[in-house]
Write a protein that holds these residues in place. Structure first.
Motif, PDB file in Angstrom:
ATOM      1  N   GLN A  60       0.831  -1.201   0.000  1.00  0.00           N
ATOM      2  CA  GLN A  60       0.000   0.000   0.000  1.00  0.00           C
ATOM      3  C   GLN A  60       0.868   1.255   0.000  1.00  0.00           C
ATOM      4  N   ILE A  61       1.934   1.278   0.796  1.00  0.00           N
ATOM      5  CA  ILE A  61       2.822   2.436   0.845  1.00  0.00           C
ATOM      6  C   ILE A  61       3.473   2.673  -0.509  1.00  0.00           C
ATOM      7  N   LYS A  62       3.991   1.585  -1.113  1.00  0.00           N
ATOM      8  CA  LYS A  62       4.648   1.722  -2.422  1.00  0.00           C
ATOM      9  C   LYS A  62       3.663   2.192  -3.487  1.00  0.00           C
ATOM     10  N   SER A  63       2.461   1.655  -3.452  1.00  0.00           N
ATOM     11  CA  SER A  63       1.466   2.043  -4.446  1.00  0.00           C
ATOM     12  C   SER A  63       1.059   3.507  -4.277  1.00  0.00           C
ATOM     13  N   THR A  64       0.898   3.939  -3.040  1.00  0.00           N
ATOM     14  CA  THR A  64       0.524   5.328  -2.786  1.00  0.00           C
ATOM     15  C   THR A  64       1.592   6.279  -3.293  1.00  0.00           C
ATOM     16  N   ARG A  65       2.850   5.954  -3.056  1.00  0.00           N
ATOM     17  CA  ARG A  65       3.939   6.820  -3.512  1.00  0.00           C
ATOM     18  C   ARG A  65       4.041   6.821  -5.031  1.00  0.00           C
ATOM     19  N   ASN A  66       3.849   5.662  -5.636  1.00  0.00           N
ATOM     20  CA  ASN A  66       3.883   5.611  -7.094  1.00  0.00           C
ATOM     21  C   ASN A  66       2.739   6.416  -7.708  1.00  0.00           C
ATOM     22  N   MET A  67       1.571   6.341  -7.084  1.00  0.00           N
ATOM     23  CA  MET A  67       0.434   7.110  -7.591  1.00  0.00           C
ATOM     24  C   MET A  67       0.695   8.607  -7.464  1.00  0.00           C
ATOM     25  N   GLN A  68       1.335   9.031  -6.400  1.00  0.00           N
ATOM     26  CA  GLN A  68       1.675  10.446  -6.243  1.00  0.00           C
ATOM     27  C   GLN A  68       2.637  10.895  -7.328  1.00  0.00           C
ATOM     28  N   ALA A  69       3.626  10.046  -7.636  1.00  0.00           N
ATOM     29  CA  ALA A  69       4.614  10.405  -8.655  1.00  0.00           C
ATOM     30  C   ALA A  69       4.021  10.400 -10.062  1.00  0.00           C
ATOM     31  N   LEU A  70       2.977   9.585 -10.279  1.00  0.00           N
ATOM     32  CA  LEU A  70       2.389   9.472 -11.618  1.00  0.00           C
ATOM     33  C   LEU A  70       1.293  10.487 -11.895  1.00  0.00           C
ATOM     34  N   GLN A  71       0.910  11.251 -10.903  1.00  0.00           N
ATOM     35  CA  GLN A  71      -0.190  12.185 -11.098  1.00  0.00           C
ATOM     36  C   GLN A  71       0.043  13.185 -12.227  1.00  0.00           C
ATOM     37  N   PRO A  72       1.247  13.793 -12.358  1.00  0.00           N
ATOM     38  CA  PRO A  72       1.447  14.721 -13.493  1.00  0.00           C
ATOM     39  C   PRO A  72       1.291  14.029 -14.849  1.00  0.00           C
ATOM     40  N   LEU A  95       0.555   3.064 -18.801  1.00  0.00           N
ATOM     41  CA  LEU A  95       1.393   3.755 -17.819  1.00  0.00           C
ATOM     42  C   LEU A  95       1.537   2.928 -16.544  1.00  0.00           C
ATOM     43  N   TYR A  96       0.420   2.342 -16.072  1.00  0.00           N
ATOM     44  CA  TYR A  96       0.476   1.493 -14.877  1.00  0.00           C
ATOM     45  C   TYR A  96       1.381   0.282 -15.104  1.00  0.00           C
ATOM     46  N   LYS A  97       1.298  -0.283 -16.296  1.00  0.00           N
ATOM     47  CA  LYS A  97       2.091  -1.474 -16.593  1.00  0.00           C
ATOM     48  C   LYS A  97       3.574  -1.141 -16.674  1.00  0.00           C
ATOM     49  N   GLU A  98       3.913  -0.006 -17.282  1.00  0.00           N
ATOM     50  CA  GLU A  98       5.320   0.373 -17.413  1.00  0.00           C
ATOM     51  C   GLU A  98       5.953   0.684 -16.069  1.00  0.00           C
ATOM     52  N   THR A  99       5.208   1.290 -15.185  1.00  0.00           N
ATOM     53  CA  THR A  99       5.745   1.670 -13.876  1.00  0.00           C
ATOM     54  C   THR A  99       5.506   0.626 -12.789  1.00  0.00           C
ATOM     55  N   GLY A 100       4.736  -0.430 -13.116  1.00  0.00           N
ATOM     56  CA  GLY A 100       4.463  -1.465 -12.127  1.00  0.00           C
ATOM     57  C   GLY A 100       3.586  -0.994 -10.988  1.00  0.00           C
ATOM     58  N   THR A 101       2.630  -0.132 -11.284  1.00  0.00           N
ATOM     59  CA  THR A 101       1.745   0.447 -10.273  1.00  0.00           C
ATOM     60  C   THR A 101       0.357  -0.168 -10.379  1.00  0.00           C
ATOM     61  N   ASN A 102      -0.206  -0.502  -9.224  1.00  0.00           N
ATOM     62  CA  ASN A 102      -1.569  -1.028  -9.156  1.00  0.00           C
ATOM     63  C   ASN A 102      -2.422  -0.073  -8.332  1.00  0.00           C
ATOM     64  N   PRO A 103      -3.389   0.604  -8.958  1.00  0.00           N
ATOM     65  CA  PRO A 103      -4.195   1.566  -8.192  1.00  0.00           C
ATOM     66  C   PRO A 103      -4.951   0.940  -7.032  1.00  0.00           C
ATOM     67  N   LEU A 104      -5.272  -0.343  -7.109  1.00  0.00           N
ATOM     68  CA  LEU A 104      -6.020  -0.995  -6.039  1.00  0.00           C
ATOM     69  C   LEU A 104      -5.150  -1.383  -4.855  1.00  0.00           C
ATOM     70  N   SER A 105      -3.823  -1.263  -4.996  1.00  0.00           N
ATOM     71  CA  SER A 105      -2.933  -1.676  -3.900  1.00  0.00           C
ATOM     72  C   SER A 105      -3.124  -0.820  -2.660  1.00  0.00           C
ATOM     73  N   SER A 106      -3.503   0.444  -2.852  1.00  0.00           N
ATOM     74  CA  SER A 106      -3.700   1.315  -1.698  1.00  0.00           C
ATOM     75  C   SER A 106      -4.916   0.919  -0.877  1.00  0.00           C
ATOM     76  N   CYS A 107      -5.806   0.129  -1.456  1.00  0.00           N
ATOM     77  CA  CYS A 107      -7.015  -0.309  -0.738  1.00  0.00           C
ATOM     78  C   CYS A 107      -6.908  -1.744  -0.219  1.00  0.00           C
ATOM     79  N   LEU A 108      -5.795  -2.408  -0.485  1.00  0.00           N
ATOM     80  CA  LEU A 108      -5.682  -3.817  -0.115  1.00  0.00           C
ATOM     81  C   LEU A 108      -5.846  -4.068   1.381  1.00  0.00           C
TER      82      LEU A 108
END
Length: 445
Positions: A60-72, A95-108
């Motif tokens: 969840q922490i990693k996903s939240t930080r990745n989502m913050q970085a991907l916002q722009p 974009l999610y696939k290239e960066t390895g980010t899962n938006p649902l990880s923050s809700c896991l």
């Protein structure tokens, strides 16, 4: 709520079994029918579940930080494909696939807790109704109905009627006071947890809609918990208050030990690390070395906090290495202390008008011109002479050159006024600046 609890009825037996095992342990210490035995059993259930969910919390922490970085980048995709929703979704998934980010990880973590939460709600509801469930038989049911936490029965709710509360052996006043206090604490802990995340562990250099959403959730979540809390039994409030306190402490530890890059928490952490390095002369701990190693690897992509940290290391006489360690370096001290002084000693840039008028000459130029002037004044005379001195024959003429050879004297130097004009003229014609050697008498013009 009862309908949702029935949907997770498949997990009520494991949850009730865990509670009974903890009840046996605490019942031997505090007594089987006490609120301490049943209350601590619920708290222990929460601790056990949260320990099992630590890997999900890390994700969840990693996903939240990745989502913050991907916002722009996400915002740029939305603006680019504003009229094509399908293409917009495809680019988002890419974009999610290239960066390895899962938006649902923050809700896991919340999703993983939901079955246990509703299973516990179902168990306590059956206890309040006097029905057995899972491994809780009639004897355990009677013991749980007698358990009170600060005068409130384990299965009582804020919205229960006075008759129902009296059937559980308590007063409606005690139940509402206890439940109201627990609801306030539950909402306050949720608000503090979210505020701590927003104020300390967010990269303030990136202004995105994600930050505004998190800020809204900071105020919405406590209200939701307060509204839902009046329908929770006391045992469920104990469960939810415990999990909120656990989340708050867990997040506080993560913020202090592994803060988000660019946040205030990172600045505070790097300042503590700088003090430790200055005191001990080394980076202590493998985790700290990994953090320094990661900052070194960023190179020119370091944020302001990381640049201040490296400047502090250089000022203290240390240089960070690629393996996360530091070495004593006198060069770093010289650069840190002398770099600013060198920049301050640079002369002020002159305008073109100042350079042409001669009013902005450097002190060295004035000294050179003064040295070229003839020393006719008396040693003690400091008054400048206004009398015009006779000019020597112009250089380069035959007469002047013949006289010079006859007398053996060198040609006189031009006056300061004429020398300035001749230099300007030579500069314009492309000739070499400065005083020219006299020509030979036989040479032509």
């Amino acid at each position: 709520m009862d309908t949702i609890a029935n949907f997770f009825s498949f997990i009520t037996t494991p949850v009730s079994w865990v509670i009974v095992q903890f009840h046996k342990l605490y019942g031997a210490i505090f007594g089987p029918d006490t609120g301490w035995a049943w209350g601590l059993s619920i708290v222990s259930l929460v601790v056990l579940i949260r320990i099992c969910l630590i890997p999900l919390f890390v994700k969840q922490i990693k996903s939240t930080r990745n989502m913050q970085a991907l916002q722009p980048k996400m915002k740029a995709i939305q603006e680019r494909y504003k009229s094509d929703k399908q293409r917009q979704s495809e680019e988002m998934m890419k974009l999610y696939k290239e960066t390895g980010t899962n938006p649902l990880s923050s809700c896991l973590p919340i999703l993983a807790q939901s079955p246990f939460f509703f299973a516990l709600y179902s168990v306590l509801s059956h206890i309040a109704e006097g029905k057995t469930i899972g491994v809780i038989n009639q004897s355990l049911l009677d013991s749980a109905r007698q358990a009170h936490i600060f005068g409130a029965p384990l299965a009582a709710k804020f919205t229960d009627s006075a008759e129902k509360v009296e059937a559980l052996g308590a007063s409606i006043t005690d139940v509402r006071i206890v439940t109201a206090v627990m609801i306030v604490l539950m909402s306050a802990s949720q608000f503090f947890t979210q505020r701590q995340l927003m104020m300390k562990n967010v990269d303030l250099s990136v202004k995105t809609p994600y930050m505004q959403q998190q800020k809204m959730l900071m105020y919405i979540f406590p209200v939701i918990f307060a509204v839902m809390g009046i329908n929770f039994p006391v045992g469920v409030l104990v469960y939810w208050l415990t999990t909120n306190v656990w989340t708050m402490g867990q997040q506080m530890y993560v913020i202090n030990q592994n803060p988000t890059p660019g946040s205030k928490a990172q600045d505070a952490y790097l300042q503590r690390l700088l003090k430790s390095v200055s005191h001990h002369g080394e980076v202590r701990g493998r985790r700290r070395k990994n953090i320094v190693k990661a900052i070194v690897a960023k190179g020119s992509d370091r944020n302001d906090n990381e640049r201040r940290f490296f400047a502090g290391l250089a000022k203290a006489g240390f240089a960070a290495q690629v393996d996360g360690t530091v070495l004593k370096s006198d060069t770093a001290v010289a650069e840190a202390e002398g770099g600013a002084a060198t920049r301050r000693q640079q002369p002020k840039r002159q305008t073109k008008a100042q350079r042409q008028s001669g009013g902005g000459h450097q002190p060295q130029a004035k000294d050179a011109d003064a040295a070229d002037e003839p020393q006719d004044a008396a040693p003690g005379d400091t008054t400048p002479s206004l009398e015009k001195k006779p000019q020597s024959p112009a250089k380069g003429t035959k007469a002047g050159s013949a006289d010079d050879q006859a007398t053996g004297d060198k040609p006189a130097r031009p006056s300061r006024a004429n020398s300035g004009g001749s230099r300007q003229g030579q500069g314009k014609s492309g000739q070499r600046k400065g005083q020219q050697r006299p020509k030979h008498p036989s040479s032509k013009k």
